[in-house]
Design an enzyme around this catalytic site. Structure first.
Site, PDB file in Angstrom:
ATOM      1  N   SER A   1      22.613  -2.968  15.910  1.00  0.00           N
ATOM      2  CA  SER A   1      20.578  -2.113  15.468  1.00  0.00           C
ATOM      3  C   SER A   1      20.148  -2.442  15.364  1.00  0.00           C
ATOM      4  O   SER A   1      18.554  -2.128  14.951  1.00  0.00           O
ATOM      5  CB  SER A   1      21.170  -0.353  15.054  1.00  0.00           C
ATOM      6  OG  SER A   1      22.154  -0.325  16.033  1.00  0.00           O
TER       7      SER A   1
ATOM      8  N   SER B   1      19.683   0.519  17.298  1.00  0.00           N
ATOM      9  CA  SER B   1      18.650   2.194  17.312  1.00  0.00           C
ATOM     10  C   SER B   1      17.934   1.861  16.525  1.00  0.00           C
ATOM     11  O   SER B   1      16.809   2.615  16.431  1.00  0.00           O
ATOM     12  CB  SER B   1      20.293   2.563  16.464  1.00  0.00           C
ATOM     13  OG  SER B   1      20.635   2.296  15.752  1.00  0.00           O
TER      14      SER B   1
ATOM     15  N   LYS C   1       0.749   0.626  -8.248  1.00  0.00           N
ATOM     16  CA  LYS C   1       1.428  -0.562 -10.064  1.00  0.00           C
ATOM     17  C   LYS C   1       2.091   0.758 -10.680  1.00  0.00           C
ATOM     18  O   LYS C   1       3.019   0.394 -11.220  1.00  0.00           O
ATOM     19  CB  LYS C   1       0.722  -0.852 -10.254  1.00  0.00           C
ATOM     20  CG  LYS C   1      -0.098  -1.663  -9.317  1.00  0.00           C
ATOM     21  CD  LYS C   1      -1.497  -2.914 -10.682  1.00  0.00           C
ATOM     22  CE  LYS C   1      -1.896  -3.849  -9.974  1.00  0.00           C
ATOM     23  NZ  LYS C   1      -3.044  -4.451 -10.471  1.00  0.00           N
TER      24      LYS C   1
END
Length: 431
Positions: free
Chosen positions: A162, A138, A63
């Site tokens: 990708s 990729s 947080k």
């Protein structure tokens, strides 16, 4: 691992966030649970830089904003194997501001220049649905991590497909937003006019939530108000779409029929200009990637893996006149896509014409002849990098136990409608 934690590691991001808000689980417990799964699935080669104490510290301070400093960023390469940037990428900063805990860096094709994630330096990534098969690339490591329950969601890059290709082959959701919507400051470039970033997630809802956190927009909220009944869906039928594996074609037809039953108006559309996208993408990317790597490829060619080295060296041979001609053709393709959206609201087509190929498989055999696997995998995704329109890959059915991805494509900056139709297709797939 406790049963609730085990189930939570495979849960959608929205469910994970809800459990954290209810304090049903702590960020530290969740990070430890993901770490345990990562260690048990090391054979998938999903990560280059796995989560460690940094991830645990972020979980303990989830947080609070941490001091800005980078993490080892290799881009899947040997050249950058020890590079630690001085600052986070803009998208990473935005995720942290939204409360995300950043785990580590997933495996990818070297410098994101390929579609198999067969990385010569960091290991050959494996499809979690069948380890004999490629996860695509990729951004293969990101899709693996999502599907195998090694994280709640992941980021990927998309220059020719990708994000969407590994989403299709591994069986998760992948969103390539409109070009330029998400800033790439701090990312390692490949092709400046083609590069996109986006989320890989378990559900369309998660993709929408993450996209809004990354963009600062309200696309997912708007998507929930989109009325899909009556939307005009164009089923793309052109030479670029064929051939398809029969099972992929069957799933596409099933999805189209299901959409018709739910009140959407589905009809065939044609974009003959798309036949030029393969050569246009090839010339554009080779020239731009070669320019991005001009210094290294001249000074340290052997520091690249063989496939990427050859692509970069070939790119150096692209003449300026050829690049200009490719951009003229690109403009015609973009105009044709703009025109088809005068008649339809959404395009629907497969994400990939095949399911996940075997690792090392080089060709796809069709009745009409052979096609390189790399070419087949980008054939249906690259057009939308050239044109910059948003495209979403959603799992829809299986063929012989392997997932099929369908692609929803929309007008520029119309992610809300893309997500809305994607959510409907997702719901139909589960019935």
């Amino acid at each position: 691992m406790k049963a609730p934690l085990a189930s939570l590691t495979a849960a959608p991001l929205a469910q994970v966030a809800q459990a954290l808000r209810r304090r049903a689980v702590s960020p530290v417990e969740l990070v430890d649970a993901y770490q345990e799964r990562i260690e048990r699935t090391a054979n998938l080669r999903a990560f280059i830089t796995p989560p460690g104490q940094r991830a645990r510290r972020e979980a303990q301070r989830a947080k609070q904003q941490l001091a800005r400093h980078g993490v080892r960023t290799t881009a899947g390469s040997r050249i950058l194997r020890d590079w630690v940037p001085s600052a986070d990428a803009v998208l990473v900063t935005r995720l942290r501001a939204a409360g995300a805990v950043l785990f580590g860096k997933t495996n990818l094709h070297e410098f994101a220049y390929g579609v198999t994630t067969a990385n010569p330096w960091w290991g050959v990534a494996r499809n979690p649905r069948d380890v004999r098969r490629s996860p695509g690339g990729s951004s293969g490591g990101s899709a693996i991590a999502v599907v195998a329950g090694l994280c709640a969601a992941a980021l990927g890059s998309d220059t020719g497909g990708s994000i969407r290709i590994p989403a299709s082959l591994c069986g998760c959701v992948g969103l390539k937003p409109t070009y330029g919507t998400l800033p790439l400051d701090g990312a390692v470039p490949l092709g400046w006019s083609l590069d996109h970033a986006g989320p890989l997630t378990r559900t369309v809802e998660d993709a929408g939530i993450l996209f809004d956190a990354l963009s600062g927009g309200r696309a997912w909220r708007q998507a929930q108000r989109v009325a899909t009944r009556g939307l005009r869906v164009g089923l793309l039928h052109d030479s670029i779409v064929r051939p398809l594996q029969p099972g992929v074609s069957n799933q596409l037809e099933k999805a189209a029929a299901a959409l018709r039953r739910h009140g959407l108006r589905v009809r065939d559309v044609r974009l003959p200009e798309m036949g030029w996208t393969v050569v246009t993408q090839l010339v554009t990317l080779r020239a731009e990637a070669s320019a991005a790597h001009a210094q290294w490829i001249r000074a340290r060619p052997r520091a690249y893996g063989r496939d990427v080295r050859i692509r970069l060296q070939l790119g150096a041979l692209v003449a300026g006149a050829d690049y200009v001609l490719a951009q003229r053709m690109r403009a015609k393709i973009t105009q044709a896509v703009r025109g088809v959206f005068d008649d339809v609201d959404i395009l629907l087509l497969p994400t990939t014409p095949i399911t996940a190929p075997m690792v090392g498989e080089r060709t796809v055999r069709w009745r009409t002849g052979a096609e390189p696997v790399d070419g087949a995998l980008v054939r249906l995704t690259a057009p939308f990098n050239l044109t910059g329109v948003p495209a979403l890959s959603i799992p829809y059915g299986e063929v012989s136990g392997l997932p099929v991805g369908l692609q929803v494509v929309g007008r520029w900056n119309d992610e809300a409608r893309v997500l809305a139709v994607g959510r409907l297709i997702e719901a139909l797939a589960s019935r």
